[in-house]
Design a protein around this motif. Structure first.
Motif, PDB file in Angstrom:
ATOM      1  N   ASP A  61       0.831  -1.204   0.000  1.00  0.00           N
ATOM      2  CA  ASP A  61       0.000   0.000   0.000  1.00  0.00           C
ATOM      3  C   ASP A  61       0.866   1.256   0.000  1.00  0.00           C
ATOM      4  N   ALA A  62       1.930   1.218   0.782  1.00  0.00           N
ATOM      5  CA  ALA A  62       2.823   2.376   0.844  1.00  0.00           C
ATOM      6  C   ALA A  62       3.515   2.579  -0.502  1.00  0.00           C
ATOM      7  N   TYR A  63       3.914   1.460  -1.132  1.00  0.00           N
ATOM      8  CA  TYR A  63       4.556   1.576  -2.450  1.00  0.00           C
ATOM      9  C   TYR A  63       3.587   2.176  -3.465  1.00  0.00           C
ATOM     10  N   LYS A  64       2.337   1.683  -3.474  1.00  0.00           N
ATOM     11  CA  LYS A  64       1.370   2.202  -4.441  1.00  0.00           C
ATOM     12  C   LYS A  64       1.177   3.701  -4.265  1.00  0.00           C
ATOM     13  N   LYS A  65       1.009   4.153  -3.043  1.00  0.00           N
ATOM     14  CA  LYS A  65       0.814   5.586  -2.800  1.00  0.00           C
ATOM     15  C   LYS A  65       2.017   6.386  -3.281  1.00  0.00           C
ATOM     16  N   ALA A  66       3.200   5.870  -3.003  1.00  0.00           N
ATOM     17  CA  ALA A  66       4.418   6.595  -3.361  1.00  0.00           C
ATOM     18  C   ALA A  66       4.592   6.694  -4.869  1.00  0.00           C
ATOM     19  N   ILE A  67       4.358   5.598  -5.580  1.00  0.00           N
ATOM     20  CA  ILE A  67       4.587   5.614  -7.036  1.00  0.00           C
ATOM     21  C   ILE A  67       3.485   6.389  -7.747  1.00  0.00           C
ATOM     22  N   VAL A  68       2.249   6.327  -7.239  1.00  0.00           N
ATOM     23  CA  VAL A  68       1.166   7.115  -7.842  1.00  0.00           C
ATOM     24  C   VAL A  68       1.408   8.602  -7.603  1.00  0.00           C
ATOM     25  N   ASP A  69       1.893   8.950  -6.425  1.00  0.00           N
ATOM     26  CA  ASP A  69       2.224  10.350  -6.153  1.00  0.00           C
ATOM     27  C   ASP A  69       3.355  10.831  -7.066  1.00  0.00           C
ATOM     28  N   LYS A  70       4.276   9.926  -7.363  1.00  0.00           N
ATOM     29  CA  LYS A  70       5.416  10.280  -8.214  1.00  0.00           C
ATOM     30  C   LYS A  70       4.994  10.445  -9.669  1.00  0.00           C
ATOM     31  N   TYR A  71       3.986   9.658 -10.086  1.00  0.00           N
ATOM     32  CA  TYR A  71       3.526   9.685 -11.482  1.00  0.00           C
ATOM     33  C   TYR A  71       2.015   9.922 -11.525  1.00  0.00           C
ATOM     34  N   PRO A  72       1.578  11.112 -11.144  1.00  0.00           N
ATOM     35  CA  PRO A  72       0.135  11.379 -11.049  1.00  0.00           C
ATOM     36  C   PRO A  72      -0.583  11.371 -12.388  1.00  0.00           C
ATOM     37  N   ASP A  73       0.146  11.560 -13.480  1.00  0.00           N
ATOM     38  CA  ASP A  73      -0.490  11.597 -14.798  1.00  0.00           C
ATOM     39  C   ASP A  73      -0.579  10.228 -15.456  1.00  0.00           C
ATOM     40  N   HIS A  74       0.027   9.215 -14.854  1.00  0.00           N
ATOM     41  CA  HIS A  74      -0.073   7.870 -15.402  1.00  0.00           C
ATOM     42  C   HIS A  74      -1.459   7.291 -15.096  1.00  0.00           C
ATOM     43  N   VAL A  75      -1.947   6.469 -16.012  1.00  0.00           N
ATOM     44  CA  VAL A  75      -3.240   5.817 -15.819  1.00  0.00           C
ATOM     45  C   VAL A  75      -3.018   4.364 -15.386  1.00  0.00           C
ATOM     46  N   GLY A  76      -4.104   3.719 -14.967  1.00  0.00           N
ATOM     47  CA  GLY A  76      -4.045   2.306 -14.599  1.00  0.00           C
ATOM     48  C   GLY A  76      -3.421   1.997 -13.267  1.00  0.00           C
ATOM     49  N   PRO A  77      -3.740   2.742 -12.184  1.00  0.00           N
ATOM     50  CA  PRO A  77      -3.121   2.430 -10.884  1.00  0.00           C
ATOM     51  C   PRO A  77      -3.489   1.053 -10.357  1.00  0.00           C
ATOM     52  N   PHE A  78      -4.610   0.475 -10.840  1.00  0.00           N
ATOM     53  CA  PHE A  78      -4.973  -0.860 -10.365  1.00  0.00           C
ATOM     54  C   PHE A  78      -4.032  -1.940 -10.889  1.00  0.00           C
ATOM     55  N   ILE A  79      -3.216  -1.602 -11.906  1.00  0.00           N
ATOM     56  CA  ILE A  79      -2.159  -2.530 -12.329  1.00  0.00           C
ATOM     57  C   ILE A  79      -1.202  -2.774 -11.165  1.00  0.00           C
TER      58      ILE A  79
END
Length: 259
Positions: free
Chosen positions: A228-246
């Motif tokens: 969960d911590a990794y997902k939050k960190a990488i999504v915050d780093k790449y907010p314009d990327h799509v497909g966070p459920f990947i």
């Protein structure tokens, strides 16, 4: 149409990239239109989206000659039977598909293995189809254990599929960041290719390699022992990327104790 199509004119070859909607990770089926036929590459996760790609291909007025499956992830082979043509894959990829067995969709529907088992063992090398040169190469390590790389050297087109994502979060479930970095470095060393076809996202150019390198380096730094911590960190780093459920799908493999 729920998906979208990007068309590139390469002279005697036209490329039609069918990309599924967000609910299936923007997975891209490539339809390579030669003078007399269509070579399809990868078959979608949901049969409904495979049907959309097939319907679009049939609208081009040329027969689909074959389907090439690049690697053993269900979002690239589940819809294979809907193309109604021989399914080609590297022998190792076929073995991995068979080993995975039947495929279960998020809806609970089960697609039997017989619907997508490859028929033809693809051997790396060069094949000329309708006067168009196709180069087939096997790549090991990275996003999947084994993948098929396809080149159209005369058109300057490199069909990387899941070796490259374009503005879509990366699936790291194979747990091989180093292998993926090495694969991307090898692709980047290729000269003469100005068009890169991604397995997730729309067609792009060689600049995508630096994007993938940066994401992989960041992922290596951010991965710890908490999915969960990794997902939050990488999504915050790449907010314009799509497909966070990947990321959620990959985390089931990367952090099995938490799943």
């Amino acid at each position: 149409m729920n998906g979208s199509v990007t068309v590139l004119d390469k002279g005697t070859v036209r490329i039609h990239s069918y990309m599924s909607p967000a609910d299936t990770f923007h997975t891209t089926t490539q339809l390579i239109e030669t003078p007399a036929r269509i070579i399809a590459i990868d078959a979608q996760l949901l049969p409904a989206y495979a049907d959309e790609a097939v319907a679009y291909a049939k609208g081009l007025g040329k027969p689909i000659d074959r389907l090439l499956v690049t690697h053993a992830h269900p979002d690239h082979y589940n819809g294979a039977s809907h193309f109604g043509v021989p399914v080609h894959a590297l022998a190792r990829v076929s073995e991995q598909i068979v080993a995975r067995g039947d495929s279960r969709l998020p809806t609970g529907q089960v697609i039997p293995l017989t619907d997508f088992t490859p028929d033809v063992a693809l051997v790396p090398g060069t094949e000329v189809i309708d006067g168009v040169t196709f180069v087939f190469e096997a790549v090991s390590g990275g996003q999947a254990a084994d993948e098929l790389l396809i080149k159209l050297p005369e058109q300057g087109v490199l069909i990387a599929q899941d070796l490259v994502y374009h503005d879509v979060h990366l699936y790291l479930g194979n747990n091989d960041i180093t292998g993926w970095q090495q694969a991307v470095d090898a692709l980047a060393s290729e000269s003469g290719y100005d068009t890169i076809l991604a397995g997730h996202g729309v067609p792009t150019g060689p600049e995508v390699y630096e994007d993938i390198r940066r994401y992989l380096a960041d992922a290596r730094e951010l991965l710890g022992d908490d999915g969960d911590a990794y997902k939050k960190a990488i999504v915050d780093k790449y907010p314009d990327h799509v497909g966070p459920f990947i990321i959620d799908l990959a985390n089931r493999s990367l952090f099995p104790a938490a799943g």
